[in-house]
Design an enzyme around this catalytic site. Structure first.
Site, short mmCIF file in Angstrom:
data_model
loop_
_atom_site.label_atom_id
_atom_site.label_comp_id
_atom_site.label_asym_id
_atom_site.label_seq_id
_atom_site.Cartn_x
_atom_site.Cartn_y
_atom_site.Cartn_z
CG HIS A 96 -0.60 -2.55 -1.41
ND1 HIS A 96 -0.06 -3.50 -2.24
CD2 HIS A 96 -0.07 -2.79 -0.18
CE1 HIS A 96 0.76 -4.28 -1.57
NE2 HIS A 96 0.77 -3.88 -0.31
NE ARG A 145 3.72 -2.50 -0.60
CZ ARG A 145 4.83 -2.24 0.08
NH1 ARG A 145 5.76 -1.44 -0.45
NH2 ARG A 145 5.04 -2.76 1.28
CD GLU A 199 2.86 -5.31 5.45
OE1 GLU A 199 2.57 -5.28 6.67
OE2 GLU A 199 2.17 -5.87 4.59
#
Length: 345
Positions: A96, A145, A199
């Protein structure tokens, strides 16, 4: 037409030159399990069982129903091959663009933070780089994101197909988000969010300033939390733990799509993508912790005959070299150019 023919010519030359290398470049892929340490410097994904491509394809045919009932993947180019399963597909990985917490130098992890203006520009630039590469289905993390990056990148694609996020969290969500026009389905690309591609969770570091954290705990300790393979931050995940979920999801949900002839894009995060690249490139623990991924820079792999071949990053929409690596990409680019010529005329 002369431009289109050049892609085919370059493909013929490159494929001839690389045929010797391709025979010995990789061993057959092995399905991952936990990463076992062999010694202090070596760590590979080992096999629970040998790959069985027929089983993967069977899984693909079973799991495709879950999103085909809502939205059919886009048709491949060229049209005369659209109903055939290809043994050659494209895999695009994109980290991203810059997020608001990236800009503030804060540990972000699984906190859901949107892109900055720079991050938006990076996502758009990534889209331009892959605007001539086929995309049939998109996987993202569950974080905004990554989803923003995927959406902004797809706006730049020459096919002008609309990315639509599929909501499978409940029966009502599935029912309410159905698309009933076959024509609209053909002009859309399904986007499948998955928390497994998030993440890695940074635990008690999330929201803390990285510089202040280093001053508080010491640079060495923070470096171990950030760059070691198996040392997690307080109440967080290590890269090893992130890799277990990300690679397992890739094996069970994404690889079958590639084997079934679908071209896939993944928009995710630094650590989840590092984990997947570790699997694709058979990296050691030391190699993966030193792997750096730039925000908004797409990486292209070709999946063929059960193997992944890394092709680097497409330079831009007019760059011909990336399309020369495979006949199918060359044909796809040729069809796009011919369609543009018809529209312009």
């Amino acid at each position: 037409m002369s431009t289109a023919m050049s892609y085919q010519s370059i493909y013929s030359f490159v494929s001839h030159q690389s045929s010797k290398i391709s025979q010995s470049s990789r061993q057959p892929l092995l399905l991952p399990t936990k990463c076992f340490k062999i010694d202090s410097s070596l760590c590979y994904y080992t096999s629970r069982r040998k790959r069985n491509l027929s089983k993967i394809k069977a899984i693909a045919s079973q799991t495709s129903v879950s999103y085909n009932t809502l939205l059919s993947p886009s048709k491949n180019i060229p049209p005369d091959n659209s109903h055939k399963k290809s043994n050659e597909t494209a895999l695009i990985l994109i980290r991203h663009g810059e997020s608001l917490w990236n800009a503030k130098n804060l540990f972000t992890g699984c906190v859901d933070v949107p892109l900055t203006e720079k991050g938006v520009e990076e996502a758009i630039e990534a889209g331009k780089r892959i605007s001539n590469i086929p995309i049939d289905v998109i996987f993202t993390s569950s974080l905004i994101r990554a989803q923003m990056t995927a959406m902004l990148a797809m706006i730049q694609h020459r096919r002008k197909k609309v990315p639509i996020i599929l909501h499978n969290e409940s029966d009502q969500a599935k029912s309410w988000s159905q698309v009933f026009s076959e024509e609209t389905k053909d002009q859309s690309v399904p986007v499948i969010p998955a928390w497994q591609l998030n993440e890695r969770m940074y635990g008690e570091l999330q929201g803390l300033n990285k510089q202040e954290t280093a001053e508080r705990y010491g640079k060495q300790q923070v470096h171990e939390w950030r760059r070691s393979y198996d040392i997690p931050p307080p109440k967080g995940e290590s890269l090893e733990m992130c890799a277990e979920r990300a690679v397992a999801y890739f094996e069970e949900n994404i690889e079958p799509k590639l084997a079934a002839g679908k071209n896939v894009m993944i928009a995710a995060h630094g650590n989840s993508l590092r984990s997947i690249i570790m699997y694709l490139d058979k990296l050691t623990c030391k190699e993966v912790i030193s792997l750096e991924l730039s925000t908004g820079i797409p990486l292209l792999y070709i999946f063929k005959d059960g193997k992944f071949m890394k092709r680097g990053s497409p330079v831009g929409p007019t760059e011909a070299g990336v399309y020369a690596y495979t006949k199918r990409l060359a044909q796809y680019r040729q069809k796009l150019d011919e369609s543009s010529e018809v529209i312009c005329s």
